[in-house]
Design an enzyme around this catalytic site. Structure first.
Site, PDB file in Angstrom:
ATOM      1  N   GLU A  89      16.742   8.455  -8.892  1.00  0.00           N
ATOM      2  CA  GLU A  89      17.203   8.963  -7.587  1.00  0.00           C
ATOM      3  C   GLU A  89      18.627   8.468  -7.376  1.00  0.00           C
ATOM      4  O   GLU A  89      18.864   7.259  -7.394  1.00  0.00           O
ATOM      5  CB  GLU A  89      16.290   8.471  -6.466  1.00  0.00           C
ATOM      6  CG  GLU A  89      16.625   9.163  -5.144  1.00  0.00           C
ATOM      7  CD  GLU A  89      16.243   8.366  -3.907  1.00  0.00           C
ATOM      8  OE1 GLU A  89      16.022   8.975  -2.860  1.00  0.00           O
ATOM      9  OE2 GLU A  89      16.184   7.118  -3.980  1.00  0.00           O
ATOM     10  N   ASP A 143     -10.214   4.727   7.296  1.00  0.00           N
ATOM     11  CA  ASP A 143      -9.350   3.840   8.092  1.00  0.00           C
ATOM     12  C   ASP A 143      -8.071   4.557   8.543  1.00  0.00           C
ATOM     13  O   ASP A 143      -7.182   3.948   9.140  1.00  0.00           O
ATOM     14  CB  ASP A 143      -9.024   2.547   7.328  1.00  0.00           C
ATOM     15  CG  ASP A 143      -8.160   2.797   6.104  1.00  0.00           C
ATOM     16  OD1 ASP A 143      -7.915   3.986   5.766  1.00  0.00           O
ATOM     17  OD2 ASP A 143      -7.731   1.809   5.472  1.00  0.00           O
ATOM     18  N   ASP A 145      13.993   4.483  -7.649  1.00  0.00           N
ATOM     19  CA  ASP A 145      14.524   4.547  -6.292  1.00  0.00           C
ATOM     20  C   ASP A 145      16.000   4.114  -6.250  1.00  0.00           C
ATOM     21  O   ASP A 145      16.339   3.057  -6.786  1.00  0.00           O
ATOM     22  CB  ASP A 145      13.689   3.608  -5.417  1.00  0.00           C
ATOM     23  CG  ASP A 145      13.900   3.811  -3.936  1.00  0.00           C
ATOM     24  OD1 ASP A 145      13.525   4.877  -3.416  1.00  0.00           O
ATOM     25  OD2 ASP A 145      14.445   2.893  -3.294  1.00  0.00           O
ATOM     26  N   ASN A 192     -11.848   6.168   2.941  1.00  0.00           N
ATOM     27  CA  ASN A 192     -12.757   5.236   3.629  1.00  0.00           C
ATOM     28  C   ASN A 192     -12.640   5.239   5.154  1.00  0.00           C
ATOM     29  O   ASN A 192     -13.127   4.337   5.822  1.00  0.00           O
ATOM     30  CB  ASN A 192     -12.550   3.810   3.090  1.00  0.00           C
ATOM     31  CG  ASN A 192     -11.152   3.284   3.391  1.00  0.00           C
ATOM     32  OD1 ASN A 192     -10.286   4.049   3.837  1.00  0.00           O
ATOM     33  ND2 ASN A 192     -10.927   2.015   3.164  1.00  0.00           N
ATOM     34  N   ASP A 197       6.630   4.684  -9.124  1.00  0.00           N
ATOM     35  CA  ASP A 197       7.898   4.527  -8.417  1.00  0.00           C
ATOM     36  C   ASP A 197       8.431   3.124  -8.690  1.00  0.00           C
ATOM     37  O   ASP A 197       7.711   2.139  -8.524  1.00  0.00           O
ATOM     38  CB  ASP A 197       7.662   4.731  -6.915  1.00  0.00           C
ATOM     39  CG  ASP A 197       8.830   5.416  -6.226  1.00  0.00           C
ATOM     40  OD1 ASP A 197       9.968   4.965  -6.439  1.00  0.00           O
ATOM     41  OD2 ASP A 197       8.600   6.381  -5.479  1.00  0.00           O
ATOM     42  N   HIS A 227       9.289  13.100   0.160  1.00  0.00           N
ATOM     43  CA  HIS A 227       8.840  12.358   1.348  1.00  0.00           C
ATOM     44  C   HIS A 227       9.981  11.974   2.290  1.00  0.00           C
ATOM     45  O   HIS A 227       9.737  11.388   3.330  1.00  0.00           O
ATOM     46  CB  HIS A 227       8.105  11.097   0.882  1.00  0.00           C
ATOM     47  CG  HIS A 227       9.022  10.154   0.160  1.00  0.00           C
ATOM     48  ND1 HIS A 227       9.568  10.450  -1.080  1.00  0.00           N
ATOM     49  CD2 HIS A 227       9.524   8.955   0.506  1.00  0.00           C
ATOM     50  CE1 HIS A 227      10.351   9.454  -1.449  1.00  0.00           C
ATOM     51  NE2 HIS A 227      10.338   8.540  -0.509  1.00  0.00           N
ATOM     52  N   ASP A 228      11.220  12.260   1.907  1.00  0.00           N
ATOM     53  CA  ASP A 228      12.376  11.938   2.772  1.00  0.00           C
ATOM     54  C   ASP A 228      12.976  13.178   3.416  1.00  0.00           C
ATOM     55  O   ASP A 228      13.900  13.061   4.232  1.00  0.00           O
ATOM     56  CB  ASP A 228      13.499  11.290   1.940  1.00  0.00           C
ATOM     57  CG  ASP A 228      13.114   9.937   1.386  1.00  0.00           C
ATOM     58  OD1 ASP A 228      12.278   9.251   1.996  1.00  0.00           O
ATOM     59  OD2 ASP A 228      13.673   9.567   0.330  1.00  0.00           O
ATOM     60  N   ASP A 272      -5.394   6.670   0.384  1.00  0.00           N
ATOM     61  CA  ASP A 272      -5.567   5.568  -0.558  1.00  0.00           C
ATOM     62  C   ASP A 272      -5.796   6.103  -1.975  1.00  0.00           C
ATOM     63  O   ASP A 272      -5.873   7.317  -2.182  1.00  0.00           O
ATOM     64  CB  ASP A 272      -6.742   4.680  -0.115  1.00  0.00           C
ATOM     65  CG  ASP A 272      -7.948   5.504   0.310  1.00  0.00           C
ATOM     66  OD1 ASP A 272      -8.390   6.337  -0.504  1.00  0.00           O
ATOM     67  OD2 ASP A 272      -8.425   5.358   1.460  1.00  0.00           O
TER      68      ASP A 272
HETATM   69  O1  TEU Z   1      15.674   7.010  -0.486  1.00  0.00           O
HETATM   70  C1  TEU Z   1      17.039   6.802  -0.501  1.00  0.00           C
HETATM   71  C2  TEU Z   1      17.933   7.746   0.206  1.00  0.00           C
HETATM   72  O2  TEU Z   1      19.068   7.803  -0.164  1.00  0.00           O
HETATM   73  C3  TEU Z   1      17.535   8.610   1.352  1.00  0.00           C
HETATM   74  O3  TEU Z   1      16.833   9.735   1.007  1.00  0.00           O
HETATM   75  C4  TEU Z   1      16.916   7.822   2.474  1.00  0.00           C
HETATM   76  O4  TEU Z   1      15.533   7.933   2.495  1.00  0.00           O
HETATM   77  C5  TEU Z   1      17.365   8.237   3.836  1.00  0.00           C
HETATM   78  O5  TEU Z   1      17.020   9.566   4.074  1.00  0.00           O
HETATM   79  C6  TEU Z   1      18.808   7.936   4.077  1.00  0.00           C
HETATM   80  O6  TEU Z   1      19.269   8.576   5.216  1.00  0.00           O
HETATM   81  C7  TEU Z   1      14.838   6.130  -1.158  1.00  0.00           C
HETATM   82  C8  TEU Z   1      13.399   6.451  -0.818  1.00  0.00           C
HETATM   83  O7  TEU Z   1      13.092   7.738  -1.270  1.00  0.00           O
HETATM   84  C9  TEU Z   1      13.182   6.268   0.642  1.00  0.00           C
HETATM   85  O8  TEU Z   1      11.905   6.662   1.067  1.00  0.00           O
HETATM   86  C10 TEU Z   1      13.420   4.808   0.956  1.00  0.00           C
HETATM   87  O9  TEU Z   1      13.373   4.616   2.342  1.00  0.00           O
HETATM   88  C11 TEU Z   1      14.782   4.324   0.439  1.00  0.00           C
HETATM   89  O10 TEU Z   1      15.086   4.766  -0.867  1.00  0.00           O
HETATM   90  C12 TEU Z   1      14.788   2.828   0.392  1.00  0.00           C
HETATM   91  O11 TEU Z   1      13.926   2.375  -0.590  1.00  0.00           O
HETATM   92 CA    CA Z   2      -8.039   4.584   3.505  1.00  0.00          CA
END
Ligand code: TEU
Ligand code: CA
Length: 557
Positions: free
Chosen positions: A256, A25, A199, A23, A98, A329-330, A29
């Site tokens: 995780e 923004d 998580d 959309n 998640d 994503h980390d 989404d």
């Molecule tokens: O990540 C936990 C984690 O241990 C790490 O990968 C963290 O993101 C960071 O790099 C520590 O240095 C999970 C999620 O994947 C992360 O995106 C969140 O920020 C975190 O938990 C808290 O919920």
């Molecule tokens: Ca959007």
């Protein structure tokens, strides 16, 4: 070992904020995801793991949840979610949500109640303690910098937060809290979700008394992991969760688990007594970290990676199961860390893909990995958004006086925004991610690296992944085969076999820019070429051959 759909699957991770904006923004989404289901179907993946889409003030992009049963306004509505799920199921794609229940947001109704007073019924949903002479209750540091404790002026106690101070830790000792968690899990499973990625699930049990951590650095705060990683009641809570919820559904679970060892992995994923189907461990991701931890990135050795991967492969074979990942994503983009994001970007992205997908475990593809997306090199801190990165920058530059240049270098290597730049769909403005202004800048290599281009080139990384996913459906050896490492001491070539039911796979991968000689035991001969990332590769395996820069070849013997 038992046949299970989640062993035979390939999972695709979507970080919704950065996937596709429907959309204009500037924020990805749920409708944006639905628009791209045919793209995912073309790739052939079986399961989507969707990073959090629940209500959240976005202190940590959705990993701080203020309402577990509703969708974040920016991402759409519950109807959008239902439509997305329907579209997935119609295409035979399962959806893993998640589950973030080590902590909630401080804006969750439980916490706004809890902080009202010491005798509020929700007080005990969180972990509160008195300070010690004006100092926090103990010396634990938070993952995102500073103390793991925040003082609450109004109720005059500290609360624990292992992550940001807007992510207070939930108190799993409290049976009522545990019931709430199980209920919300049922809520999503009853709506049709097919499982959970959990998580930091192995941090939910804290050692009673919350003892001070050993002082190992001159920083004001210390690593308290001894008292909350795989804590004393972790197993009990997870057994209860299995009894109350998971045993009643055909749900896939992946925990995780920072700091988990292969022994932990074996116990937690055991076919009979395990608590999750598979885990995310971090050992192989930490192979690039120096003594200073994640921001102290160092040149890494292939022999170290081999030791780690082989340990996990061997330890879990026949009793447990694991996930296989090089990105999420980390983490920074794998082609930038373990391959070459310049000259050999395409070759090395394919090499990493084949090397990973032929190992034992369930492979995960993080959005954009199938295009060979790379790290991003913003030259100003202004362009970064991630709380972990911004806190670290603040601490290093403002408080410790470290040179800006050095801190930015560390961020270029390991910052989480490397993975969070918008998905590159085409060569139009903002890579086709949005018609507005993206919340995080697009990587400037999008004219070269994008999905449209990949789909029109039969030799693209995308189709290379598609082929790997297809092969998994045809070759039981990819799922059940045992693992044997060859050329253990070689610093350039990673070579292994997988064997099952009279079939052997030989995987040879060059992790270097050099052309190298591959010398194998003489019995490894013949067979047929299955996968390759260069042209002009022999159709049959010869026990002596060359491996070009980042070449990978796989033979079926
Ligand atoms: O990540 C936990 C984690 O241990 C790490 O990968 C963290 O993101 C960071 O790099 C520590 O240095 C999970 C999620 O994947 C992360 O995106 C969140 O920020 C975190 O938990 C808290 O919920
Ligand atoms: Ca959007």
């Amino acid at each position: 070992m038992a046949q299970q759909w989640w062993k035979e699957s390939v999972v695709y991770q979507i970080y919704p904020r950065s996937f596709n904006d429907s959309n204009g923004d500037g924020i990805g989404d749920i409708k944006g995801i639905t628009e791209k289901l045919d793209y995912l179907n073309e790739l052939g993946i079986d399961v989507v793991w969707l990073s959090p889409v629940y209500k959240s003030p976005n202190d940590d992009n959705g990993y701080d949840i203020s309402d577990y049963r509703n969708i974040m306004d920016e991402f759409g509505t519950m109807e959008d979610w239902e439509e997305m799920l329907k579209g997935m199921h119609q295409r035979g794609i399962r959806l893993v949500m998640d589950l973030v229940v080590n902590h909630s947001s401080d804006e969750h109704a439980w916490f706004t109640e809890a902080r009202k007073s010491k005798d509020n019924p929700y007080r005990d949903y969180y972990i509160w303690r008195d300070g010690k002479e004006g100092l926090p209750p103990n010396n634990w540091g938070s993952f995102f910098g500073g103390s793991a404790w925040e003082y609450d002026e109004e109720s005059e106690e500290y609360f624990l937060h292992l992550f940001s101070k807007k992510q207070p830790d939930l108190n799993w000792e409290n049976e009522k809290l545990r019931e709430e968690v199980y209920d919300l899990m049922k809520f999503w499973l009853d709506k049709g979700a097919d499982g959970f990625r959990m998580d930091v699930i192995n941090l939910i049990s804290k050692t009673p008394g919350l003892p001070d951590a050993e002082v190992t650095s001159d920083s004001a705060f210390q690593w308290g992991g001894d008292y909350f990683v795989n804590g004393p009641k972790f197993m009990d809570y997870m057994i209860e969760m299995n009894e109350e919820v998971l045993s009643k559904y055909d749900a896939m679970t992946v925990g995780e688990m920072p700091m988990a060892t292969p022994e932990d992995g074996k116990r937690y994923t055991n076919e009979e007594s395990g608590i999750v189907n598979m885990l995310f461990q971090f050992e192989h991701m930490d192979v690039t970290s120096g003594p200073g931890g994640k921001w102290d990135q160092q040149p890494w050795k292939l022999t170290d990676l081999k030791k780690i991967i082989s340990k996990w492969q061997n330890e879990l074979h026949g009793t447990g199961w694991n996930s296989l990942y090089m990105e999420n994503h980390d983490q920074p983009r794998s082609v930038s860390v373990f391959g070459d994001d310049q000259q050999y970007r395409v070759e090395s992205a394919k090499m990493l893909a084949a090397w990973l997908h032929f190992l034992q475990g369930t492979p995960y593809i993080y959005q954009g990995q199938e295009l060979g997306m790379t790290n991003v090199y913003f030259d100003s801190i202004e362009d970064y958004e991630d709380i972990e990165t911004l806190n670290m920058y603040q601490e290093e530059v403002m408080e410790k006086g470290t040179k800006t240049e050095d801190v930015l270098k560390a961020i270029h290597k390991k910052g989480r925004d490397n993975a969070r730049t918008p998905m590159q769909w085409n060569d139009q403005e903002h890579a086709g991610f949005t018609t507005g202004t993206p919340w995080l800048k697009v990587n400037e290599n999008y004219p070269e690296v994008n999905a449209q281009k990949a789909l029109s080139d039969e030799n693209s990384i995308f189709y290379f992944y598609k082929n790997l996913i297809r092969l998994r459906k045809e070759l039981p050896v990819m799922i059940h085969g045992d693992y044997q490492l060859l050329l253990e001491e070689n610093e350039n070539l990673y070579v292994y076999t997988r064997s099952y039911d009279g079939t052997t796979l030989l995987v040879a991968a060059n992790f270097s820019k050099e052309t190298c000689e591959l010398k194998l035991p003489e019995i490894l001969n013949g067979g047929k070429l299955l996968v390759h990332n260069y042209s002009g590769v022999a159709n049959q395996l010869h026990n002596e051959s060359n491996m070009r820069p980042y070449e990978v070849k796989v033979y079926l013997l």
